[in-house]
Write a protein that holds these residues in place. Sequence first.
Motif, PDB file in Angstrom:
ATOM      1  N   ASP A   1       9.382   8.104  -6.519  1.00  0.00           N
ATOM      2  CA  ASP A   1       9.997   9.084  -7.413  1.00  0.00           C
ATOM      3  C   ASP A   1      10.711  10.176  -6.621  1.00  0.00           C
ATOM      4  N   SER A   2      11.395  11.054  -7.388  1.00  0.00           N
ATOM      5  CA  SER A   2      12.024  12.280  -6.866  1.00  0.00           C
ATOM      6  C   SER A   2      13.187  12.018  -5.932  1.00  0.00           C
ATOM      7  N   GLY A   3      13.909  10.919  -6.148  1.00  0.00           N
ATOM      8  CA  GLY A   3      15.130  10.700  -5.382  1.00  0.00           C
ATOM      9  C   GLY A   3      16.210  11.680  -5.790  1.00  0.00           C
TER      10      GLY A   3
ATOM     11  N   ASP B   1       0.550   7.711  -2.926  1.00  0.00           N
ATOM     12  CA  ASP B   1       0.613   8.626  -1.797  1.00  0.00           C
ATOM     13  C   ASP B   1       1.908   9.423  -1.919  1.00  0.00           C
ATOM     14  N   GLY B   2       1.781  10.733  -2.239  1.00  0.00           N
ATOM     15  CA  GLY B   2       2.979  11.545  -2.403  1.00  0.00           C
ATOM     16  C   GLY B   2       3.820  11.036  -3.554  1.00  0.00           C
ATOM     17  N   GLU B   3       5.089  10.751  -3.279  1.00  0.00           N
ATOM     18  CA  GLU B   3       6.006  10.273  -4.309  1.00  0.00           C
ATOM     19  C   GLU B   3       5.944   8.759  -4.493  1.00  0.00           C
ATOM     20  N   VAL B   4       5.089   8.072  -3.718  1.00  0.00           N
ATOM     21  CA  VAL B   4       5.033   6.608  -3.746  1.00  0.00           C
ATOM     22  C   VAL B   4       3.828   6.144  -4.555  1.00  0.00           C
ATOM     23  N   THR B   5       4.067   5.196  -5.463  1.00  0.00           N
ATOM     24  CA  THR B   5       2.994   4.566  -6.229  1.00  0.00           C
ATOM     25  C   THR B   5       3.230   3.066  -6.239  1.00  0.00           C
ATOM     26  N   ILE B   6       2.168   2.304  -6.019  1.00  0.00           N
ATOM     27  CA  ILE B   6       2.258   0.854  -6.169  1.00  0.00           C
ATOM     28  C   ILE B   6       1.850   0.529  -7.609  1.00  0.00           C
TER      29      ILE B   6
ATOM     30  N   ALA C   1       0.858  -1.182   0.000  1.00  0.00           N
ATOM     31  CA  ALA C   1       0.000   0.000   0.000  1.00  0.00           C
ATOM     32  C   ALA C   1       0.892   1.229   0.000  1.00  0.00           C
ATOM     33  N   ALA C   2       0.494   2.256  -0.745  1.00  0.00           N
ATOM     34  CA  ALA C   2       1.215   3.525  -0.714  1.00  0.00           C
ATOM     35  C   ALA C   2       0.859   4.259   0.572  1.00  0.00           C
TER      36      ALA C   2
END
Length: 649
Positions: A145-147, A101-106, A66-67
Motif C-alpha cells: 500500500d501507500s504508493g 510488515d509496514g505497508e506490505v501484506t501477504i 513473507a512480508a
Amino acid sequence: MSLKARARRGLAFALAAGLITPGLAALAAAPAQAAPVSVDDVQFRWGFTNESNSRAFAPGTYNHFAAGKLGNPGAGGQTLSAADQGATWANGAAAGWKATDGEVTIEKEQADGSYAATTWAGLSTAPDGTAISFTKFSDHQVVIDSGTGTVDAAADDASISWDGDFTVVYYSGMSFFYVSDPELAVDNGVGTVTATLSGYGSDMNDMGSWTELAPAEVTLATLSGVDVTETGLVVTPDYLGVEYEAPAGGTAQSRTGATWGAFPQSFVDYQVRVGSASYWYSSGGAADVRKPTIPLEVVVPETPVAEQASVTVSRTSVPESGQTTVTVEGTGFDPAQATGTRPPLAGKPGGAYVAFGKVADLWKPSEGAPSASRVNTAVNWAVLAEDVATIGGPEAGGIELRPDGTFTAELTIDKAAIDAKATDPALTDYGIYTYAGSGAVQAAYETFTPITFTAVKASSSVSTSVRNGSYGTSGAVTVAVRSNVSVGGSVTLKEGSKSYGTRSLSGGRTTFTLPKSLTPGKHTFTATYAGSATVAASSAKPVVTVAKASVGYKTSWTTKVKAGKGVGFKTVVVGKAGVAKPTGKVKVTFVRGKKSVVRWATINSGVAKVSLTGAQSKRLGKGKWTIKISYTGNANYKAVTGTRTVTAK
C-alpha cells in the motif's frame, strides 16, 4: 476479493490549463494537452506465478511469500519451523515470518473469492482449505500500500513507487530472495516494474552452501499493452514467448510448447546467483506450465467527489466604459481537491484561478477545453497562505485560499481592455470564471458568473414650478427635465406612496393638475424622471401649499318676524362645488339696542337653523333687529362673519 471482482476506485485525469495575465504569465505557457495527475495511497498486488503458490518438489515443502525480510538462517538447506509458525529456522536461527510488515501484506484468496491477510496455515492450503499440490495453488498475492506517483489515463502513462520489502520463499526457505521498493513506469502502454533484489545464494548440489548476495536493481516484470485507466491498471506481465539467454553451464531455455517463455533477463540472471533460476523461465521440465506470470494489479484509491464550489460577485452589471472593481467571494474550494502538476506547486494544493474575461461556449479544462478558450485581463490566484509568496505574492495576483475552502478576491472589469485582447469570435461570453490552478483539473472548481454591461447615460436634472391652490380649486405641478442630450421618457408624481400618475414628456416638460380635494396645508411631492436609454434618471421634491376655502352664506326667515311670536331663521353656508360641504357651527346673535339673544346651530348638509321663542322675540321688542352671523370654519373652510337687519312688528 479476486482481481476481477475487486472494486475499481476512481482517478481523475486532467488537461493542462494556462493563465493569461501579466502577473502570472510564467504559468500560462503550456498548451492544453493530456497531463499526469498526482496520486497517492496506490496499491500494488501481484502473486508472480502459480509456481510461487505451489507445492515444492522436496517432500513437505512449498513455495510462498513473507512480508518483510526473513532472518538469515546462516546455513543452506534450512526450512521455516512449522512448530512456531515460521518464527525460527529448523536450526533455531530467528526467521520472523510475518503476514504483514509496514505497508506490505501477504493476502490469500478466501473461499468466497475475497482476499484477506494470510495465516501460517494458509500458506500450504488452497482457497477451499484443502492441501495444495502441483495443480492446486494457494493463491497468494503480495500487496503493498501507500504508493505515490502520477498517472495519465489519456496517454496510458504511469509512474508509481512503493516502499516496502517482501521475501519470495521457495522450498519452504531452502532458497529465498528479498524484493524491495518496487517502481512502476509505463509510457504509452509499455512499461516495467523494477525493484532491488537481495538475499542469499544456495546450491541444490551443495545443500550446505549459503552466500550473502550484493543487492542489485533488476527488472521484475515487463509490461505490454497496458491500459492505464482512471481506476489504475490490470495487466499480465510479459512471459510467454520471451527469450532468455542462460549463462554458460546453465540450463538452456526450452522454446517449445504452449507455455515457453521467461521473466526479464536481469531478474533471471540474479536468480542464477540465488540458485533458483530455472523456476523463472521454461527449462523443459514438468513445472513449465506453472511458470507463466499471473495478472498484476495497480489500484488507485477513489478520489472523493468534490462538492461543487460557488462564488458570489458584488456586482454583475457594470458600466460599459471605464473600470469597475468587483469583489468575488468563493466557497467550497477544498484545497485537497486540486493537486498541482506544474511548478511552482507541483504535488501541492494547486489552488484556484479567479479571473475576469471572455470565454468560448466550451471553456472548462475538465471538458478538454484549450487555454485559448478563456482569455482574461484580470486574475487572482487563490492558494494556501504558505504558498502566496511562492507564486509571486499579491503583486502577481496571489491571494489566500483559506483551509476551509473560501477566498476573497478583487478584480477590475474593463470592457474596452478585454475586447481589445479577446478578438477571437469564438469568445462570446463575458464573466467571472474560476478553475483549478497549477495544471490541476477539478470540475468542482469550475464556475462562471456572467457579467453584463450597461451604457453610460447622460446625466439629467429635474426642476419644478407649482401653482398653489385652495380647497376646492386645482393646483398644479409643472416638471421640466434638462440634459445635454435630447430628453424623452416619462415622469411620475407621488406624495409618499400615493401616486398622482405618470405623464410623458413633451419638449422635456409635463404638467400635473392636482385634485380639488387636496386638503389645506403643505404637500411635498416627489417628481421622478424614469430616465431613458440615453439619459439617466433624476428627481425633485416640489412643495404645494393649499389654502382653506372661503364660504358664502344666505339667510332667510321661515316665519314672519313679530315681537312676542316665535321666529324661525335659516342660514345656508355655501362651500366649493365638487368637494365636501362646510361643516361645523354657526353663531347667530340677535341685537336691538342693548338687548340681545344668542343662538347656536350645527350645520347639517350646508344649512344651519335657529329659532327664537315668543318670549325671546318679545324681549327684543318691536323695531329694527341687527343679526350677526358667525361661521367658525373647519379644516377645509375659513371662518366668516356678517350682519343683516330685520324689522320686527
